[in-house]
Design a protein around this motif. Structure first.
Motif, PDB file in Angstrom:
ATOM      1  N   PHE A 269       0.840  -1.198   0.000  1.00  0.00           N
ATOM      2  CA  PHE A 269       0.000   0.000   0.000  1.00  0.00           C
ATOM      3  C   PHE A 269       0.878   1.253   0.000  1.00  0.00           C
ATOM      4  O   PHE A 269       0.635   2.208  -0.737  1.00  0.00           O
ATOM      5  CB  PHE A 269      -0.922  -0.025   1.228  1.00  0.00           C
ATOM      6  N   ALA A 270       1.931   1.210   0.835  1.00  0.00           N
ATOM      7  CA  ALA A 270       2.856   2.347   0.899  1.00  0.00           C
ATOM      8  C   ALA A 270       3.498   2.582  -0.471  1.00  0.00           C
ATOM      9  O   ALA A 270       3.600   3.712  -0.942  1.00  0.00           O
ATOM     10  CB  ALA A 270       3.928   2.097   1.948  1.00  0.00           C
ATOM     11  N   ASP A 271       3.916   1.485  -1.125  1.00  0.00           N
ATOM     12  CA  ASP A 271       4.515   1.606  -2.456  1.00  0.00           C
ATOM     13  C   ASP A 271       3.541   2.235  -3.429  1.00  0.00           C
ATOM     14  O   ASP A 271       3.905   3.088  -4.238  1.00  0.00           O
ATOM     15  CB  ASP A 271       4.927   0.228  -2.992  1.00  0.00           C
ATOM     16  N   ARG A 272       2.279   1.775  -3.347  1.00  0.00           N
ATOM     17  CA  ARG A 272       1.282   2.283  -4.290  1.00  0.00           C
ATOM     18  C   ARG A 272       1.100   3.782  -4.162  1.00  0.00           C
ATOM     19  O   ARG A 272       1.104   4.512  -5.156  1.00  0.00           O
ATOM     20  CB  ARG A 272      -0.070   1.590  -4.056  1.00  0.00           C
ATOM     21  N   ILE A 273       0.953   4.277  -2.918  1.00  0.00           N
ATOM     22  CA  ILE A 273       0.734   5.725  -2.807  1.00  0.00           C
ATOM     23  C   ILE A 273       2.001   6.498  -3.157  1.00  0.00           C
ATOM     24  O   ILE A 273       1.921   7.552  -3.744  1.00  0.00           O
ATOM     25  CB  ILE A 273       0.166   6.196  -1.452  1.00  0.00           C
ATOM     26  N   THR A 274       3.169   5.941  -2.832  1.00  0.00           N
ATOM     27  CA  THR A 274       4.400   6.624  -3.225  1.00  0.00           C
ATOM     28  C   THR A 274       4.434   6.806  -4.732  1.00  0.00           C
ATOM     29  O   THR A 274       4.714   7.885  -5.248  1.00  0.00           O
ATOM     30  CB  THR A 274       5.627   5.794  -2.794  1.00  0.00           C
ATOM     31  N   GLU A 275       4.089   5.719  -5.431  1.00  0.00           N
ATOM     32  CA  GLU A 275       4.096   5.738  -6.895  1.00  0.00           C
ATOM     33  C   GLU A 275       3.099   6.767  -7.418  1.00  0.00           C
ATOM     34  O   GLU A 275       3.384   7.549  -8.317  1.00  0.00           O
ATOM     35  CB  GLU A 275       3.696   4.347  -7.376  1.00  0.00           C
TER      36      GLU A 275
END
Lengths: 287, 251
Positions: A269-275
């Protein structure tokens, strides 16, 4: 705009595409081969060590794992509950601390100093020490009118104390990263200081710091396991009990894997929002 | 158009000084503007145009002098600054639309939270303005999807929608591509026609000559020359003014 439907690539372009496709196939093959090779070497390296069979028996014993599994899972449920309360508390106090630090008026000098000292102190103090101080210190006060305080509650308090300091810094960085012209525009429309903060600065700041914020929460998620040192029967403590009973370390491995599995959705989830935010930034947006 | 009451300026500035440390940015400026007028502030970069506008909006504290809005001294120490800013709109060179809000919400934000209108009222007012500037179909878009000219017109409308007593425009066309300047100037012309009182810092001299009632030339923080637009541009009296005008014409 020219029509692309009847576009026929030239011979030169076709040749370029052919060579690129070939290079692409080649690099896929190389990466596959090197992955397999590395895995084989690591496996043989590990299993050919003199003590491997003993390690395997005491860390990766299937029967012990099956026995320990339900009890460790039970403990993990406590970790989850502690986590939820800790996250809520950390968000709340972290934000308050960050806001205190951004107050400019000299009247608020003591509050600003307090926030600053707090953040310095708890960023420096090891979490395990905070856990000991809170976990054994607060009950030691024998506060009148309050009976025995549950250890998991004390754990939550200690986690909030420490993590608020980290999260406050993240929030503060976010608030300060919003260009002053946004606040200026808000003030020039007649919005008060707190309205500009609440309606204009904070919404943008929170979006911008969402990735580092998530990172802190991934870290919090695993530090929740430390409440076991206070005696709360969480996943780590449950595993410890099983280790003592079976004289086998496998339950620790089970608990460890469970924490990893628990963390993966948060990490993704963290990766997704960072992206997502990186994309917006690249689109030339100031958000 | 009603006759202007020359005894009651909408805004009056007397002896305004602004120092940044030792640097004198404004060295005693006098200025007044009457209802429905446009005053153009011209002058080279660093002459104090922006600072003057920011002082009037109370975003910048002043070092000396007084400012009156409709006869009320707004430069007294215990003035409610937020309340004054509700009456004075300010638009910036860099638009400064709120990046996290749609075009519509940019306009409704202050209508709701400053003027206390409910969402329906605020949206009705905002949509009327967006239709007037031809951006009704962009109401749900975010600022980064709009051209500079569209953003700047939205920013102006965001300020005008609050019905300010004076609208301050700080070089609102300076950051725009030349082909987008026209649409913003057109909006300002349109606002003048409906009686908005405007003080604008600008480099658009031909626009100032056309639309402004009064032109003030700032040089090194003081008013070097001022006058009615036509007369000011036709017969500049001050040496510095002539120099400034010919330098801009040469471009």
């Amino acid at each position: 705009m020219t029509d692309n439907a009847n576009f026929e690539p030239s011979a030169a372009e076709l040749e370029r595409r052919r060579i690129r496709a070939k290079a692409h196939r080649k690099s896929i093959l190389i990466s596959l081969a090197s992955t397999v090779l590395f895995a084989v070497v690591a496996w043989f390296g590990l299993t050919s060590t003199p003590g491997w069979s003993r390690v395997q028996a005491s860390f990766f014993d299937w029967n012990t794992a099956v026995t320990a599994w339900p009890l460790v899972l039970d403990g993990l449920w406590l970790n989850l509950r502690v986590l939820v309360f800790a996250v809520i508390g950390v968000l709340f106090f972290g934000l308050i601390l960050a806001l205190l630090r951004t107050l400019k008026n000299p009247v608020f000098f003591p509050l600003r100093i307090f926030a600053r000292a707090y953040v310095d102190f708890f960023r420096g103090l090891p979490l395990i020490i905070v856990l000991y101080l809170v976990g054994f210190g607060i009950p030691g006060l024998r506060l009148p009118g309050i009976g025995r305080i549950p250890t998991e509650l004390l754990g939550v308090v200690a986690l909030i104390l420490t993590y608020s300091a980290y999260v406050a810094e993240v929030f503060r960085a976010g608030i300060e990263s919003i260009h002053p012209s946004q606040r200026l525009a808000a003030r020039s429309l007649g919005l008060s200081y707190s309205q500009s903060m609440r309606l204009v600065v904070l919404p943008q700041a929170v979006r911008r710091v969402a990735p580092p914020l998530m990172n802190d929460f991934v870290s919090l998620q695993k530090d929740v396991g430390l409440i076991s040192i206070l005696g709360a029967v969480d996943a780590v403590r449950a595993a410890q009990i099983q280790v003592a009973m079976s004289a086998n370390f496998t339950p620790y491995v089970v608990a460890g894997l469970l924490f990893v599995v628990l963390a993966i959705p948060t990490i993704r989830f963290a990766d997704r929002i960072t992206e997502k935010f990186a994309k917006r930034e690249q689109a030339g947006n100031a958000l | 158009m009603t006759e202007i009451d020359w005894n009651n300026p909408r805004l009056k500035v007397r002896g305004l000084r602004k120092n940044f440390d030792q640097k004198v940015v404004l060295g005693g400026v006098d200025l007044e503007i009457y209802p429905g007028q446009i005053v153009a502030l011209i002058g080279s970069s660093g002459s104090g145009k922006s600072t003057l506008l920011r002082c009037i909006n109370l975003i910048e504290g002043i070092s000396d002098g007084q400012i009156w809005l409709e006869g009320r001294d707004i430069s007294v120490a215990d003035i409610d600054q937020d309340e004054v800013r509700r009456e004075i709109g300010l638009v910036f060179q860099s638009y400064n639309l709120f990046a996290h809000l749609s075009i519509l919400d940019n306009i409704t934000l202050a209508l709701q939270h400053v003027q206390g209108k409910n969402q329906d009222e605020a949206e009705t007012i905002a949509m009327q303005w967006l239709e007037r500037i031809g951006l009704a179909d962009k109401a749900e878009s975010y600022p980064d999807k709009l051209s500079g000219g569209q953003q700047q017109r939205t920013a102006i409308v965001r300020a005008v929608a609050l019905n300010p007593k004076v609208l301050l425009l700080d070089e609102v066309t300076s950051a725009l591509d030349p082909e987008l300047v026209g649409e913003v100037l057109e909006l300002i012309r349109d606002l003048k026609a409906t009686g908005t009182t405007i003080i604008m810092a600008t480099h658009e001299l031909s626009f100032a000559r056309d639309v402004a009632d009064w032109v003030v030339f700032l040089d090194k923080g003081v008013v070097a020359e001022e006058g009615e637009a036509a007369e000011f541009f036709a017969n500049p009296k001050n040496e510095r003014t002539r120099e400034f005008l010919s330098r801009l014409k040469a471009l």
